[in-house]
Write a protein that holds these residues in place. Structure first.
Motif, PDB file in Angstrom:
ATOM      1  N   THR A  75       0.637  -1.318  -0.080  1.00 41.40           N
ATOM      2  CA  THR A  75      -0.131   0.227  -0.003  1.00 41.40           C
ATOM      3  C   THR A  75       0.877   1.193   0.098  1.00 41.40           C
ATOM      4  OG1 THR A  75      -1.696  -1.539   1.266  1.00 41.40           O
ATOM      5  CG2 THR A  75      -1.986   1.168   1.212  1.00 41.40           C
ATOM      6  N   MET A  90      10.053   1.216   5.628  1.00 43.95           N
ATOM      7  CA  MET A  90       8.715   1.081   6.302  1.00 43.95           C
ATOM      8  C   MET A  90       7.833   0.656   5.232  1.00 43.95           C
ATOM      9  SD  MET A  90       6.856   2.977   9.136  1.00 43.95           S
ATOM     10  CE  MET A  90       5.552   3.981   8.252  1.00 43.95           C
ATOM     11  N   VAL A  92       3.771  -0.662   4.503  1.00 42.52           N
ATOM     12  CA  VAL A  92       2.566  -0.994   4.930  1.00 42.52           C
ATOM     13  C   VAL A  92       1.663  -1.709   3.646  1.00 42.52           C
ATOM     14  CG1 VAL A  92       0.164  -0.150   5.480  1.00 42.52           C
ATOM     15  CG2 VAL A  92       2.482   1.301   6.200  1.00 42.52           C
ATOM     16  N   GLN A  94      -0.971  -5.474   2.472  1.00 41.97           N
ATOM     17  CA  GLN A  94      -1.956  -6.369   2.672  1.00 41.97           C
ATOM     18  C   GLN A  94      -1.386  -7.750   2.053  1.00 41.97           C
ATOM     19  OE1 GLN A  94      -5.115  -4.813   0.469  1.00 41.97           O
ATOM     20  NE2 GLN A  94      -6.121  -4.142   2.425  1.00 41.97           N
ATOM     21  N   HIS A 106       2.386  -4.743   8.789  1.00 38.64           N
ATOM     22  CA  HIS A 106       3.469  -3.600   8.630  1.00 38.64           C
ATOM     23  C   HIS A 106       4.840  -4.314   8.750  1.00 38.64           C
ATOM     24  CE1 HIS A 106       0.276  -1.005   9.781  1.00 38.64           C
ATOM     25  NE2 HIS A 106      -0.012  -1.639  10.945  1.00 38.64           N
ATOM     26  N   ASN A 131      -4.825  -4.537  15.413  1.00 35.45           N
ATOM     27  CA  ASN A 131      -4.865  -3.180  15.619  1.00 35.45           C
ATOM     28  C   ASN A 131      -6.127  -2.476  15.434  1.00 35.45           C
ATOM     29  OD1 ASN A 131      -3.301  -1.083  16.245  1.00 35.45           O
ATOM     30  ND2 ASN A 131      -2.677  -0.463  14.102  1.00 35.45           N
ATOM     31  N   PHE A 132      -7.196  -3.313  15.300  1.00 38.18           N
ATOM     32  CA  PHE A 132      -8.486  -2.704  14.894  1.00 38.18           C
ATOM     33  C   PHE A 132      -9.548  -3.110  15.950  1.00 38.18           C
ATOM     34  CE2 PHE A 132      -6.125  -1.550  11.742  1.00 38.18           C
ATOM     35  CZ  PHE A 132      -6.292  -0.537  11.306  1.00 38.18           C
TER      36      PHE A 132
ATOM     37  N   MET B  88       2.879  -0.420  16.358  1.00 38.53           N
ATOM     38  CA  MET B  88       1.632  -0.181  15.743  1.00 38.53           C
ATOM     39  C   MET B  88       0.696   0.167  16.796  1.00 38.53           C
ATOM     40  SD  MET B  88       1.040  -4.068  14.704  1.00 38.53           S
ATOM     41  CE  MET B  88      -0.456  -4.108  14.257  1.00 38.53           C
ATOM     42  N   GLN B  90      -3.182   2.606  17.654  1.00 36.75           N
ATOM     43  CA  GLN B  90      -4.497   3.538  17.326  1.00 36.75           C
ATOM     44  C   GLN B  90      -4.252   4.864  17.958  1.00 36.75           C
ATOM     45  OE1 GLN B  90      -7.472   0.923  19.127  1.00 36.75           O
ATOM     46  NE2 GLN B  90      -7.873  -0.244  17.112  1.00 36.75           N
ATOM     47  N   GLY B 100      -5.819   3.553  12.986  1.00 31.68           N
ATOM     48  CA  GLY B 100      -4.529   2.901  13.189  1.00 31.68           C
ATOM     49  C   GLY B 100      -3.470   3.484  12.707  1.00 31.68           C
ATOM     50  N   PHE B 101      -2.452   3.274  13.372  1.00 30.24           N
ATOM     51  CA  PHE B 101      -1.187   3.902  12.804  1.00 30.24           C
ATOM     52  C   PHE B 101       0.056   3.117  13.182  1.00 30.24           C
ATOM     53  CE2 PHE B 101       1.689   5.046  16.362  1.00 30.24           C
ATOM     54  CZ  PHE B 101       0.607   4.843  17.619  1.00 30.24           C
ATOM     55  N   GLN B 102       1.045   3.266  12.139  1.00 30.37           N
ATOM     56  CA  GLN B 102       2.150   2.472  12.162  1.00 30.37           C
ATOM     57  C   GLN B 102       3.358   3.692  12.113  1.00 30.37           C
ATOM     58  OE1 GLN B 102       3.605   0.486   8.881  1.00 30.37           O
ATOM     59  NE2 GLN B 102       5.188  -0.696   9.833  1.00 30.37           N
ATOM     60  N   PHE B 121       6.138   7.783   9.928  1.00 31.76           N
ATOM     61  CA  PHE B 121       4.553   7.618  10.481  1.00 31.76           C
ATOM     62  C   PHE B 121       3.932   7.540   9.154  1.00 31.76           C
ATOM     63  CE2 PHE B 121       0.576   9.479  11.121  1.00 31.76           C
ATOM     64  CZ  PHE B 121       0.237   8.927  12.341  1.00 31.76           C
ATOM     65  N   ARG B 122       2.724   6.542   9.514  1.00 32.61           N
ATOM     66  CA  ARG B 122       1.749   6.427   8.293  1.00 32.61           C
ATOM     67  C   ARG B 122       0.397   5.986   9.213  1.00 32.61           C
ATOM     68  NH1 ARG B 122       1.929   7.280   2.724  1.00 32.61           N
ATOM     69  NH2 ARG B 122       4.239   6.799   2.194  1.00 32.61           N
ATOM     70  N   SER B 124      -2.987   3.877   9.029  1.00 35.30           N
ATOM     71  CA  SER B 124      -3.268   2.708   8.463  1.00 35.30           C
ATOM     72  C   SER B 124      -4.506   2.525   7.822  1.00 35.30           C
ATOM     73  CB  SER B 124      -3.483   1.486   9.814  1.00 35.30           C
ATOM     74  OG  SER B 124      -2.181   1.437  10.306  1.00 35.30           O
ATOM     75  N   HIS B 126      -5.653   3.678   5.009  1.00 36.78           N
ATOM     76  CA  HIS B 126      -5.778   3.178   3.551  1.00 36.78           C
ATOM     77  C   HIS B 126      -5.434   1.908   3.230  1.00 36.78           C
ATOM     78  CE1 HIS B 126      -6.184   7.482   3.152  1.00 36.78           C
ATOM     79  NE2 HIS B 126      -4.825   7.860   3.556  1.00 36.78           N
ATOM     80  N   ASN B 127      -5.119   1.120   4.652  1.00 40.31           N
ATOM     81  CA  ASN B 127      -4.558  -0.130   4.256  1.00 40.31           C
ATOM     82  C   ASN B 127      -5.508  -1.480   4.100  1.00 40.31           C
ATOM     83  OD1 ASN B 127      -2.222  -1.908   3.895  1.00 40.31           O
ATOM     84  ND2 ASN B 127      -2.033  -2.312   5.916  1.00 40.31           N
ATOM     85  N   PHE B 128      -6.851  -0.803   4.188  1.00 46.69           N
ATOM     86  CA  PHE B 128      -8.023  -1.783   4.278  1.00 46.69           C
ATOM     87  C   PHE B 128      -8.780  -1.638   3.052  1.00 46.69           C
ATOM     88  CE2 PHE B 128      -5.582  -1.978   7.961  1.00 46.69           C
ATOM     89  CZ  PHE B 128      -5.672  -3.348   8.191  1.00 46.69           C
ATOM     90  N   GLY B 129      -8.985  -2.648   2.086  1.00 41.26           N
ATOM     91  CA  GLY B 129      -9.834  -2.480   0.984  1.00 41.26           C
ATOM     92  C   GLY B 129     -11.354  -2.680   1.470  1.00 41.26           C
TER      93      GLY B 129
END
Lengths: 133, 130
Positions: A75, A90, A92, A94, A106, A131-132, B88, B90, B100-102, B121-122, B124, B126-129
């Motif tokens: 991503t 780093m 990120v 899927q 990650h 993480n969620f 990682m 939140q 979420g963040f990394q 830093f990012r 998260s 955008h990491n989930f479709g």
């Protein structure tokens, strides 16, 4: 073996970082074999909090992961030079392993130039699924 | 009972605790004390070089209150006697939804004290479709 000639160029490291990550998108056997080139005996891998040190231990872990197929999709990836002329990366993304649902992950790497070859000295991996809330 | 964590893990975890407590207590300009003069930060893909530039970015982020929660943190020693820490977690900024963040830091020791030379830093989100 991967050889990155131009580590002074951040652009080059970005491009090479991507190609390196792409080489991991293969089956576990190829993947472990690829990784042999990138790790040295001092390398550290932290896989879901579990620590492995040295090329042998790292390859053994990566080649015994319990799936037969995996595909990574990146991503976002960030790269920085460090004061010791290493590259910090780093990622990120899927991944999809076998028939499991798609999961976020990650991963971070430190790449170091040793004898004109770039090797991975540090690797940290976490699935994002915890993480969620 | 003796603390059996290796030094690099203690230092990494202490840094993380200090960094986010300063971040969350609202005095973000004090984060500058944790960075080296020549530090790099990549914030959501945008690069910042130098302590002043980094502090300027951190103090102008568009929220008033923020709270970080760490889900996992991993530390490793590097061959150059630095420490790399991957976090990682939140965060909740103002009334926005929890995200979420990394974040990854490299810490190095100069003249007996530890500071941050690299920070990425990012979010998260955008990491989930769908």
């Amino acid at each position: 073996m991967i050889l990155w000639a131009d580590y002074d160029s951040r652009r080059a490291s970005v491009v090479d970082g991507r190609s390196r990550v792409d080489t991991l998108d293969c089956n576990r056997y190829t993947r472990a074999a690829e990784r042999c080139w990138f790790t040295i005996d001092a390398s550290c891998l932290t896989w879901e909090g579990q620590q492995f040190q040295g090329k042998r231990a790292i390859v053994e872990k990566l080649s015994s992961l319990p799936f037969t197929k995996i595909a990574h999709s990146i991503t976002a990836q960030d790269h920085q030079p460090t004061p010791d002329c290493c590259i910090l990366s780093m990622v990120v993304g899927q991944l999809k392993a076998d028939d499991d649902p798609i999961m976020g992950f990650h991963q971070s790497f430190i790449l170091k130039n040793i004898n004109d070859a770039w090797v991975c000295t540090n690797d940290m991996f976490r699935l994002a699924l915890h993480n969620f809330g | 009972m003796a603390d059996e964590r290796p030094d690099w893990q203690k230092i990494g975890e202490e840094f993380i605790q200090l960094y986010y407590s300063r971040f969350d207590t609202g005095n973000r300009s004090s984060l500058g004390e944790l960075y080296y003069q020549s530090a790099w930060m990549t914030w959501e893909g945008e690069m910042f070089h130098g302590k002043e530039v980094i502090v300027n970015k951190l103090t102008t982020l568009p929220f008033k209150t923020i709270q970080h929660n760490i889900t996992k943190q991993d530390c490793q020693p590097t061959p150059d006697n630095c420490i790399v820490v991957m976090v990682m977690g939140q965060l909740k900024a103002d009334n926005d939804p929890v995200m979420g963040f990394q974040q990854v830091f490299q810490l190095r020791n100069e003249l007996g004290s530890w500071g941050c030379s690299n920070d990425m830093f990012r979010l998260s989100i955008h990491n989930f479709g769908a």
